[in-house]
Motif scaffolding. Structure first.
Motif, PDB file in Angstrom:
ATOM      1  N   ALA A 196       0.479   7.481 -12.769  1.00  0.00           N
ATOM      2  CA  ALA A 196      -0.746   6.811 -12.326  1.00  0.00           C
ATOM      3  C   ALA A 196      -1.130   5.688 -13.279  1.00  0.00           C
ATOM      4  O   ALA A 196      -1.527   4.596 -12.846  1.00  0.00           O
ATOM      5  N   ARG A 210       0.912   4.012 -15.305  1.00  0.00           N
ATOM      6  CA  ARG A 210       1.901   2.929 -15.230  1.00  0.00           C
ATOM      7  C   ARG A 210       1.792   2.140 -13.918  1.00  0.00           C
ATOM      8  O   ARG A 210       1.745   0.905 -13.918  1.00  0.00           O
ATOM      9  N   ASP A 211       1.749   2.873 -12.792  1.00  0.00           N
ATOM     10  CA  ASP A 211       1.796   2.206 -11.486  1.00  0.00           C
ATOM     11  C   ASP A 211       0.449   1.601 -11.095  1.00  0.00           C
ATOM     12  O   ASP A 211       0.395   0.554 -10.457  1.00  0.00           O
ATOM     13  N   GLY A 212      -0.610   2.281 -11.495  1.00  0.00           N
ATOM     14  CA  GLY A 212      -1.936   1.809 -11.090  1.00  0.00           C
ATOM     15  C   GLY A 212      -2.562   0.813 -12.039  1.00  0.00           C
ATOM     16  O   GLY A 212      -3.356  -0.041 -11.614  1.00  0.00           O
ATOM     17  N   PHE A 213      -2.179   0.885 -13.340  1.00  0.00           N
ATOM     18  CA  PHE A 213      -2.902   0.085 -14.316  1.00  0.00           C
ATOM     19  C   PHE A 213      -1.997  -0.656 -15.302  1.00  0.00           C
ATOM     20  O   PHE A 213      -2.471  -1.368 -16.178  1.00  0.00           O
ATOM     21  N   ALA A 244     -11.098   6.336 -12.585  1.00  0.00           N
ATOM     22  CA  ALA A 244     -10.158   5.390 -11.979  1.00  0.00           C
ATOM     23  C   ALA A 244      -8.785   6.036 -11.801  1.00  0.00           C
ATOM     24  O   ALA A 244      -8.129   5.852 -10.771  1.00  0.00           O
ATOM     25  N   VAL A 245      -8.343   6.803 -12.800  1.00  0.00           N
ATOM     26  CA  VAL A 245      -7.055   7.500 -12.696  1.00  0.00           C
ATOM     27  C   VAL A 245      -7.126   8.572 -11.608  1.00  0.00           C
ATOM     28  O   VAL A 245      -6.209   8.707 -10.787  1.00  0.00           O
ATOM     29  N   SER A 305      -9.036   8.628  -9.002  1.00  0.00           N
ATOM     30  CA  SER A 305      -9.069   7.976  -7.691  1.00  0.00           C
ATOM     31  C   SER A 305      -7.676   7.508  -7.286  1.00  0.00           C
ATOM     32  O   SER A 305      -7.278   7.655  -6.121  1.00  0.00           O
ATOM     33  N   HIS A 306      -6.916   6.970  -8.240  1.00  0.00           N
ATOM     34  CA  HIS A 306      -5.553   6.519  -7.937  1.00  0.00           C
ATOM     35  C   HIS A 306      -4.680   7.690  -7.483  1.00  0.00           C
ATOM     36  O   HIS A 306      -3.829   7.528  -6.602  1.00  0.00           O
ATOM     37  N   LEU A 307      -4.923   8.862  -8.066  1.00  0.00           N
ATOM     38  CA  LEU A 307      -4.157  10.052  -7.710  1.00  0.00           C
ATOM     39  C   LEU A 307      -4.716  10.755  -6.474  1.00  0.00           C
ATOM     40  O   LEU A 307      -4.083  11.680  -5.951  1.00  0.00           O
ATOM     41  N   SER A 336     -12.898   5.321 -16.843  1.00  0.00           N
ATOM     42  CA  SER A 336     -11.441   5.149 -16.810  1.00  0.00           C
ATOM     43  C   SER A 336     -10.779   6.394 -16.231  1.00  0.00           C
ATOM     44  O   SER A 336      -9.820   6.308 -15.456  1.00  0.00           O
ATOM     45  N   THR A 338      -0.133  11.980 -14.209  1.00  0.00           N
ATOM     46  CA  THR A 338      -1.061  11.072 -14.892  1.00  0.00           C
ATOM     47  C   THR A 338      -0.336   9.873 -15.492  1.00  0.00           C
ATOM     48  O   THR A 338      -0.861   8.752 -15.473  1.00  0.00           O
TER      49      THR A 338
END
Length: 247
Positions: free
Chosen positions: A216, A218-221, A144-145, A147-149, A141, A213
């Motif tokens: 990330a 909120r917007d990604g997950f 994943a955060v 990578s989103h950032l 997890s 963070t």
């Protein structure tokens, strides 16, 4: 799945400490995790016992605190704190609190409620949860955060958890709610998700806010949660590298 790392935080929001093993007791927090908390001058604490995190100096309000590391000497009831901008401090939190308050003051911003005293919650750690908890984090997890950032260097230590688990799928930990994990000799019941705050935006090496963070998450997950709180049902010793089994 395996237990990749163990961490505790002897003084809430004031230093993280890596462990290779720990022995857990039923219904208790990790030994010496959040054993003390730093009540600020505006705290509304009535006697001893657990209190809400708003009563304490914490990294959500003062990101520089994230850069503190700790080493504990349980036999002598002493903690050694280190910060890149300060000389190390070794002290007894129960009997030498003033030395700590003097040490931490240069890190505190003007205009904010200043640290006033060290407090304890007898019989448990001063966790953010109102029940004695162990926090579990999933490395997938975190990846994943990161990578989103677009941040391969994002440190997992910014989440300030107790147990880091590897080998699970990203966000799989949320499916463990209401179930139990066997880790080493212990069994932990997974109780609830952990809602995150501004503390996680600060770099644990520098104490500077350098990653969104919360955005990330909120917007990604679609949420603001990372990790889960667990309660120890069966005590026992956990060691880095132990197998993690969902029961």
């Amino acid at each position: 799945m395996k237990l990749a790392a163990l961490w505790r935080h002897p003084i809430k929001s004031h230093g993280r400490e890596a462990l290779t093993e720990v022995t857990l007791s039923p219904g208790q927090t990790m030994p010496w995790d959040r054993r003390w908390a730093v009540a600020h001058e505006a705290a509304k604490i009535d006697g001893d016992g657990w209190a809400h995190c708003a009563n304490f100096s914490r990294a959500a309000k003062e990101p520089s605190l994230m850069a503190i590391t700790a080493t504990s000497d349980e036999a002598e009831n002493r903690v050694t704190l280190r910060h890149p901008d300060l000389a190390p401090l070794r002290f007894d939190p129960d009997n030498e609190a003033q030395a700590f308050l003097d040490w931490i003051r240069p890190l505190m911003s003007e205009g904010r409620a200043q640290p006033a005293r060290l407090v304890r919650a007898p019989g448990r750690g001063m966790t953010d949860s109102d029940f004695p908890s162990i926090s579990l984090l999933n490395r997938a997890s975190h990846d994943a955060v990161a990578s989103h950032l677009g941040r391969e260097d994002l440190s997992m230590e910014r989440w300030r958890g107790n147990l880091h688990i590897e080998g699970a799928e990203a966000w799989e930990e949320f499916s463990w709610l209401g179930r139990s994990l066997r880790i080493g000799e212990a069994i932990l019941d997974i109780r609830e998700r952990i809602t995150r705050c501004m503390a996680t935006t600060a770099n644990p090496a520098t104490g500077e806010r350098d990653a969104d963070t919360l955005g990330a998450l909120r917007d990604g997950f679609g949420h603001q949660e990372f990790g889960v709180y667990a309660v120890v049902r069966q005590g026992g010793t956990l060691r880095r590298g132990d197998t993690v089994e969902v029961l």
